[in-house]
Design a protein around this motif. Structure first.
Motif, PDB file in Angstrom:
ATOM      1  N   LYS A   1       0.848  -1.204   0.000  1.00 28.13           N
ATOM      2  CA  LYS A   1       0.000   0.000   0.000  1.00 28.13           C
ATOM      3  C   LYS A   1       0.876   1.244   0.000  1.00 28.13           C
ATOM      4  O   LYS A   1       0.608   2.224  -0.713  1.00 28.13           O
ATOM      5  N   MET A   2       1.956   1.212   0.812  1.00 24.34           N
ATOM      6  CA  MET A   2       2.868   2.359   0.878  1.00 24.34           C
ATOM      7  C   MET A   2       3.590   2.583  -0.454  1.00 24.34           C
ATOM      8  O   MET A   2       4.020   3.688  -0.759  1.00 24.34           O
ATOM      9  N   GLN A   3       3.678   1.524  -1.260  1.00 25.10           N
ATOM     10  CA  GLN A   3       4.319   1.637  -2.573  1.00 25.10           C
ATOM     11  C   GLN A   3       3.343   2.096  -3.651  1.00 25.10           C
ATOM     12  O   GLN A   3       3.723   2.275  -4.807  1.00 25.10           O
ATOM     13  N   GLY A   4       2.076   2.259  -3.262  1.00 25.50           N
ATOM     14  CA  GLY A   4       1.072   2.726  -4.210  1.00 25.50           C
ATOM     15  C   GLY A   4       0.486   1.638  -5.082  1.00 25.50           C
ATOM     16  O   GLY A   4      -0.149   1.939  -6.107  1.00 25.50           O
ATOM     17  N   ILE A   5       0.665   0.381  -4.712  1.00 27.49           N
ATOM     18  CA  ILE A   5       0.108  -0.723  -5.503  1.00 27.49           C
ATOM     19  C   ILE A   5      -1.396  -0.788  -5.288  1.00 27.49           C
ATOM     20  O   ILE A   5      -1.899  -0.632  -4.164  1.00 27.49           O
ATOM     21  N   GLN A   6      -2.124  -1.035  -6.348  1.00 26.06           N
ATOM     22  CA  GLN A   6      -3.587  -1.052  -6.295  1.00 26.06           C
ATOM     23  C   GLN A   6      -4.102  -2.045  -5.256  1.00 26.06           C
ATOM     24  O   GLN A   6      -3.511  -3.102  -5.033  1.00 26.06           O
ATOM     25  N   LYS A   7      -5.247  -1.699  -4.659  1.00 30.23           N
ATOM     26  CA  LYS A   7      -5.800  -2.489  -3.565  1.00 30.23           C
ATOM     27  C   LYS A   7      -6.038  -3.950  -3.965  1.00 30.23           C
ATOM     28  O   LYS A   7      -5.662  -4.873  -3.239  1.00 30.23           O
ATOM     29  N   ALA A   8      -6.668  -4.173  -5.104  1.00 26.52           N
ATOM     30  CA  ALA A   8      -6.986  -5.543  -5.517  1.00 26.52           C
ATOM     31  C   ALA A   8      -5.714  -6.352  -5.723  1.00 26.52           C
ATOM     32  O   ALA A   8      -5.640  -7.531  -5.339  1.00 26.52           O
ATOM     33  N   THR A   9      -4.697  -5.728  -6.294  1.00 27.95           N
ATOM     34  CA  THR A   9      -3.431  -6.417  -6.582  1.00 27.95           C
ATOM     35  C   THR A   9      -2.714  -6.771  -5.292  1.00 27.95           C
ATOM     36  O   THR A   9      -2.235  -7.903  -5.116  1.00 27.95           O
ATOM     37  N   ARG A  10      -2.631  -5.797  -4.384  1.00 22.28           N
ATOM     38  CA  ARG A  10      -1.880  -6.052  -3.149  1.00 22.28           C
ATOM     39  C   ARG A  10      -2.602  -7.042  -2.242  1.00 22.28           C
ATOM     40  O   ARG A  10      -1.979  -7.858  -1.567  1.00 22.28           O
ATOM     41  N   ARG A  11      -3.943  -6.993  -2.228  1.00 19.56           N
ATOM     42  CA  ARG A  11      -4.684  -7.954  -1.391  1.00 19.56           C
ATOM     43  C   ARG A  11      -4.579  -9.369  -1.968  1.00 19.56           C
ATOM     44  O   ARG A  11      -4.539 -10.345  -1.215  1.00 19.56           O
ATOM     45  N   ALA A  12      -4.528  -9.482  -3.284  1.00 13.61           N
ATOM     46  CA  ALA A  12      -4.363 -10.804  -3.910  1.00 13.61           C
ATOM     47  C   ALA A  12      -2.998 -11.385  -3.548  1.00 13.61           C
ATOM     48  O   ALA A  12      -2.878 -12.576  -3.221  1.00 13.61           O
ATOM     49  N   ARG A  13      -1.977 -10.543  -3.583  1.00 13.66           N
ATOM     50  CA  ARG A  13      -0.628 -11.009  -3.216  1.00 13.66           C
ATOM     51  C   ARG A  13      -0.570 -11.347  -1.732  1.00 13.66           C
ATOM     52  O   ARG A  13       0.050 -12.348  -1.333  1.00 13.66           O
ATOM     53  N   ALA A  14      -1.219 -10.522  -0.905  1.00 13.50           N
ATOM     54  CA  ALA A  14      -1.242 -10.793   0.536  1.00 13.50           C
ATOM     55  C   ALA A  14      -1.926 -12.126   0.825  1.00 13.50           C
ATOM     56  O   ALA A  14      -1.477 -12.891   1.688  1.00 13.50           O
ATOM     57  N   MET A  15      -2.973 -12.438   0.091  1.00 11.24           N
ATOM     58  CA  MET A  15      -3.663 -13.710   0.299  1.00 11.24           C
ATOM     59  C   MET A  15      -2.766 -14.885  -0.091  1.00 11.24           C
ATOM     60  O   MET A  15      -2.792 -15.937   0.566  1.00 11.24           O
TER      61      MET A  15
END
Length: 325
Positions: free
Chosen positions: A101-115
Motif C-alpha cells: 500500500k505504501m508503494q502505491g500498488i492497487q488495492k486488488a493487486t496487493r490484497r491478492a498477493r497478501a492472500m
C-alpha cells in the motif's frame, strides 16, 4: 539468493562496544542462528544488517553490493520483530499488504498477493480478523507473511519464538525451517536458546562479549566447542581441568560406576533430575569441580543412585575434547 558478508562490522554506543569488528559470510539460501547470552551483540548485529542501527565501522555487503548506508527498504532484507509489531486496527490481510500500500500498488493487486502469502503460512481463513483475535502463534505467521511480501533476499528474525509457550515454540520452529527450505532464501535468526539454534540452523554463530566466539554446523559446535564459554553455553558438556589444560566431555559420555576401577574418578552425588527419557545426575568431584552425567531412565532405574552416595566416573579418551586456552 545472495550471500551476505560482514567485514569488520562494528557497533558502538558511546564508550560501549556492542559489536567489535566481526567478520562473517552468510552463504545464500541457508538458515543461520546468531546465538549468545543477553548483551553479547547478536541483536545489534541483526539490526545493523536490517538498517535499523547505524554501522559505527566496517561494511555490510549483500550480493556484492555495499548496503552499509542504505535505508532498510532499499536493502533487500526484511525483519520480523520479537513482538511481531502488527497494526492492531488493521485486518490480517491489510497488515500483510501494508508495505505494498505504501508503494502505491492497487488495492486488488496487493490484497491478492497478501492472500497468497497468507496461504503460504496457512492463515488464509483468518484474513479479515484483527490481531487481537489471534493466538500468539497465529500472530507470528501473519508477521512472517508481512515480512515475506517484500520478497527479500534475506529474512531477519529477532527472537521470534520467545513469546510462545514451549509446545508451540517447538511446533513453530519446525514450520520456520520448512518455510525456509521451500522459499530457498536465507534466514538469519537471533536467539539465546541453545535448543532452538541446534534444531533450526545450518550454521550457528556463537557470540560472546561483542565478538564471534565460534561458528560452524550444529554438530561441529556441539561436538567440538573451541572454548570453555562455548562448551558451557551450548550445554550438555562438562568442563574439567587436566595437567595439560581444560577438556570438555559431553554429559551423555560420562559413565557412572558403583565400584572403583583403574583410571576412574570418585564423586559424590549431590542431585538427581528426572527429565523423562533421561536422568541428569549432578556430582561433586572435589578438585575437579561439579560433574553432570546424563543417563537413560532405564540405566538409572536398573542401577538406582542416591544423593550422598560415592560413585566412580569413567569416559573414553576419544570423548574428551581439548579446549583452547
Amino acid at each position: 539468493m545472495s550471500a551476505l558478508e560482514l567485514i569488520a562490522t562494528t557497533k558502538t554506543y558511546g564508550e560501549i562496544v556492542a559489536v567489535d569488528a566481526i567478520d562473517y559470510k552468510f552463504a545464500s539460501g541457508t538458515y543461520s542462528c546468531l546465538l549468545g547470552p543477553s548483551g553479547c551483540g547478536k541483536s545489534s548485529t541483526l539490526r545493523m544488517i536490517a538498517g535499523h542501527e547505524t554501522v559505527s565501522g566496517g561494511d555490510i555487503i549483500l550480493g556484492g553490493i555495499n548496503i552499509t548506508d542504505l535505508p532498510p527498504a532499499a536493502r533487500g532484507t526484511a525483519m520480523m520483530f520479537q513482538d511481531y509489531a502488527l497494526f492492531p486496527h488493521l485486518s490480517v490481510i491489510d497488515n500483510v499488504a501494508f508495505s505494498q500500500k505504501m508503494q502505491g500498488i492497487q488495492k486488488a493487486t496487493r490484497r491478492a498477493r497478501a492472500m497468497e502469502l497468507l496461504e503460504l503460512v496457512d492463515m488464509q481463513e483468518y484474513a479479515e480478523r484483527i490481531p487481537d483475535q489471534l493466538s500468539g502463534g497465529q500472530q507470528q505467521r501473519v508477521a512472517l507473511a508481512r515480512a515475506l511480501i517484500t520478497e527479500p533476499s534475506i529474512l531477519l528474525l529477532d527472537e521470534p519464538l520467545s513469546a510462545l509457550d514451549p509446545f508451540l515454540r517447538i511446533k513453530m520452529r519446525a514450520e520456520l525451517k520448512k518455510l525456509q527450505r521451500s522459499l530457498g532464501i536465507s534466514f538469519i535468526h537471533v536467539t539465546h536458546s541453545q535448543d532452538e539454534a541446534l534444531a533450526l540452523a545450518d550454521q550457528i554463530i556463537v557470540m560472546n562479549n561483542a565478538v564471534i566466539e565460534q561458528s560452524g554446523s550444529p554438530m561441529e559446535v556441539f561436538n567440538k566447542p573451541n572454548s570453555e564459554f562455548v562448551a558451557k553455553f551450548i550445554g550438555g558438556h562438562n568442563v574439567l581441568p587436566t595437567d595439560a589444560g581444560k577438556i570438555a566431555i559431553r554429559t551423555d559420555r560420562i559413565k557412572i560406576q558403583k565400584d572403583k576401577a583403574k583410571g576412574s574418578m570418585s564423586a559424590i552425588i549431590r542431585d538427581v533430575e528426572f527429565l523423562g527419557s533421561t536422568v541428569n545426575v549432578a556430582m561433586d568431584a572435589g578438585s575437579r569441580g561439579e560433574v553432570v552425567a546424563s543417563v537413560t531412565d532405564s540405566i538409572f532405574y536398573n542401577q538406582p543412585m542416591e544423593i550422598g552416595e560415592t560413585v566412580f566416573l569413567k569416559w573414553n579418551k576419544k570423548d574428551a575434547h581439548r579446549l583452547a586456552e
